[in-house]
Design a protein around this motif. Structure first.
Motif, short mmCIF file in Angstrom:
data_model
loop_
_atom_site.label_atom_id
_atom_site.label_comp_id
_atom_site.label_asym_id
_atom_site.label_seq_id
_atom_site.Cartn_x
_atom_site.Cartn_y
_atom_site.Cartn_z
N GLY A 87 1.53 -102.48 6.17
CA GLY A 87 1.22 -101.63 7.40
C GLY A 87 1.62 -101.03 7.73
O GLY A 87 2.04 -99.94 7.29
N LEU A 88 2.12 -100.63 8.68
CA LEU A 88 3.09 -99.39 9.30
C LEU A 88 4.40 -99.58 9.68
O LEU A 88 5.07 -100.34 9.67
CB LEU A 88 2.45 -99.93 11.22
CG LEU A 88 1.16 -99.58 11.36
CD1 LEU A 88 0.81 -99.63 13.18
CD2 LEU A 88 0.31 -98.23 11.24
N ALA A 89 4.93 -98.41 9.67
CA ALA A 89 6.56 -97.98 9.60
C ALA A 89 7.06 -96.74 10.24
O ALA A 89 5.94 -95.57 11.26
CB ALA A 89 6.55 -97.26 7.43
N LEU A 90 7.73 -96.05 11.25
CA LEU A 90 8.66 -95.78 11.63
C LEU A 90 9.84 -95.64 11.79
O LEU A 90 10.58 -96.35 11.62
CB LEU A 90 7.62 -96.57 13.41
CG LEU A 90 8.72 -96.22 14.53
CD1 LEU A 90 7.46 -94.29 14.75
CD2 LEU A 90 8.63 -96.58 16.27
N GLY A 91 10.29 -94.48 11.60
CA GLY A 91 11.41 -94.04 11.13
C GLY A 91 11.64 -92.68 11.80
O GLY A 91 11.14 -91.42 12.34
N GLY A 92 13.44 -92.43 11.71
CA GLY A 92 14.04 -91.13 12.06
C GLY A 92 14.18 -90.82 10.59
O GLY A 92 15.07 -90.91 9.32
N LEU A 93 14.08 -88.91 10.73
CA LEU A 93 14.69 -88.03 9.87
C LEU A 93 15.69 -87.04 10.56
O LEU A 93 15.10 -86.81 11.63
CB LEU A 93 13.35 -87.70 9.67
CG LEU A 93 13.80 -86.79 7.96
CD1 LEU A 93 14.60 -87.37 7.11
CD2 LEU A 93 12.67 -86.12 7.37
N ARG A 94 16.84 -87.10 10.05
CA ARG A 94 18.33 -85.96 10.42
C ARG A 94 18.18 -85.45 9.67
O ARG A 94 18.28 -85.24 8.62
CB ARG A 94 19.52 -87.40 10.79
CG ARG A 94 20.03 -86.10 11.60
CD ARG A 94 21.22 -86.85 12.02
NE ARG A 94 22.30 -86.07 12.54
CZ ARG A 94 22.43 -85.73 13.86
NH1 ARG A 94 21.74 -86.30 14.95
NH2 ARG A 94 23.37 -85.17 14.75
N ALA A 95 18.31 -83.96 10.38
CA ALA A 95 18.15 -82.55 9.36
C ALA A 95 19.49 -81.62 9.75
O ALA A 95 19.62 -82.05 11.46
CB ALA A 95 17.60 -82.02 9.46
N GLU A 96 20.44 -81.79 9.36
CA GLU A 96 22.15 -81.05 9.64
C GLU A 96 21.95 -79.39 8.76
O GLU A 96 22.18 -79.86 7.46
CB GLU A 96 23.16 -81.84 9.41
CG GLU A 96 22.99 -83.42 10.59
CD GLU A 96 24.25 -83.95 10.06
OE1 GLU A 96 25.64 -83.67 10.15
OE2 GLU A 96 23.87 -85.33 9.37
N THR A 97 22.68 -78.57 9.13
CA THR A 97 23.20 -77.38 8.63
C THR A 97 24.21 -76.53 9.60
O THR A 97 24.30 -76.36 10.51
CB THR A 97 22.42 -76.39 8.26
OG1 THR A 97 22.97 -75.28 7.00
CG2 THR A 97 21.77 -75.74 9.19
N PHE A 98 25.34 -76.61 8.75
CA PHE A 98 25.97 -75.53 9.66
C PHE A 98 26.57 -75.60 11.22
O PHE A 98 27.13 -75.47 12.27
CB PHE A 98 25.68 -74.03 10.00
CG PHE A 98 26.06 -73.15 7.89
CD1 PHE A 98 26.68 -72.65 7.56
CD2 PHE A 98 24.22 -72.62 7.71
CE1 PHE A 98 26.74 -72.12 6.47
CE2 PHE A 98 23.98 -72.04 6.71
CZ PHE A 98 24.69 -72.34 5.69
N ILE B 32 15.30 -76.46 12.47
CA ILE B 32 16.66 -75.36 11.34
C ILE B 32 15.76 -75.26 10.21
O ILE B 32 16.59 -74.79 9.41
CB ILE B 32 17.86 -76.34 12.32
CG1 ILE B 32 17.49 -77.71 11.27
CG2 ILE B 32 18.03 -76.27 13.21
CD1 ILE B 32 18.66 -78.55 11.49
N THR B 33 15.38 -76.23 9.56
CA THR B 33 15.02 -75.71 8.11
C THR B 33 13.02 -74.97 7.99
O THR B 33 13.78 -74.38 7.18
CB THR B 33 14.77 -76.96 7.83
OG1 THR B 33 13.06 -77.17 7.83
CG2 THR B 33 15.82 -77.80 7.44
N GLY B 34 13.48 -74.25 9.01
CA GLY B 34 12.18 -73.81 9.43
C GLY B 34 10.75 -73.82 8.11
O GLY B 34 9.69 -73.79 7.84
N ALA B 35 10.32 -75.65 8.69
CA ALA B 35 9.50 -76.49 6.97
C ALA B 35 9.24 -77.77 7.76
O ALA B 35 9.79 -78.04 8.61
CB ALA B 35 9.65 -75.93 5.96
#
Length: 214
Positions: free
Chosen positions: A140-151, A194-197
């Motif tokens: 079925g369906l999925a929902l979630g968070g993705l977190r990026a960190e740098t400096f 912050i990743t430019g991608a």
């Protein structure tokens, strides 16, 4: 006189035998067709029922990859589950299930750290039961968070996606079940400043759970 007495005794004996036979037949009829008739049903009385609502929890391990990044976030995952099953007198069990989970999956590569702090799913289930053992597929369906960190900078996005999985559930008692399950979750990509991608998160997990059926 003697002949009369002998004849009377013979008649009395035949009458007693007839009455005894009639009483035995009446008793048989009473047991077979009256209040003493044995109770029978079409299905076994001890058949395990999977039907109805349930609530439970899960704990497992998650691992995955981030698109356009060398990081491979992994870690413990746990959450709560709620669902409902339908079973109409057959081994086939249909259901719907939802869950919400907290995840410790994260990884750092060079200056970049990615993590999947939470996710949830809403899935259908199709299973086949061997009494108190249920084998099922789910998706079925999925929902979630993705977190990026740098400096010292961080950026979070919520992504939608899909999930597929398989599992086995065991009836421990009429109200309690335990399961082991594999799920694959694919969360779509988002543009991270912050990743430019574009970064997405695809993960698999093995988890065990326990449910209480109402």
């Amino acid at each position: 006189m003697k002949r009369f007495l002998v004849g009377a005794a013979a008649v009395a004996g035949l009458s007693a035998a007839a009455l005894g036979s009639g009483s035995a037949q009446a008793a048989d009829l009473g047991y077979g067709y009256g209040r003493g008739a044995p109770y029978t049903v079409n299905q076994p009385l001890n058949a395990y029922s999977w039907a109805g609502p349930y609530l439970g929890g899960t704990l497992g391990y998650q691992w995955g990859t981030v698109g356009n990044s060398a990081t491979k976030p992994s870690g413990l995952v746990g959450g709560v589950t709620a669902g409902y099953n339908w079973q109409n007198g057959s081994p086939w069990v249909l259901g719907i299930e939802g869950d919400i989970n907290l995840s410790g999956a994260n990884d750092t590569f060079a200056p970049w750290k990615f993590s999947n702090p939470w996710f949830g799913t809403l899935r259908g289930r199709v299973g086949y039961a061997f009494n108190n053992i249920l084998f099922y597929g789910t998706g079925g369906l999925a929902l979630g968070g993705l977190r990026a960190e740098t400096f010292g900078l961080s950026e979070s996005h919520t992504a939608v996606g899909w999930t597929l999985g398989v599992g086995t559930e065991f009836g421990l008692a009429q109200n309690w079940t335990a399961k082991i399950e594999y799920l694959y979750v694919d969360l779509d990509s988002n543009n991270f400043v912050i990743t430019g991608a574009k970064n997405d998160y695809r993960s698999g997990m093995i988890r065990a759970g326990i449910n209480f059926h109402f």
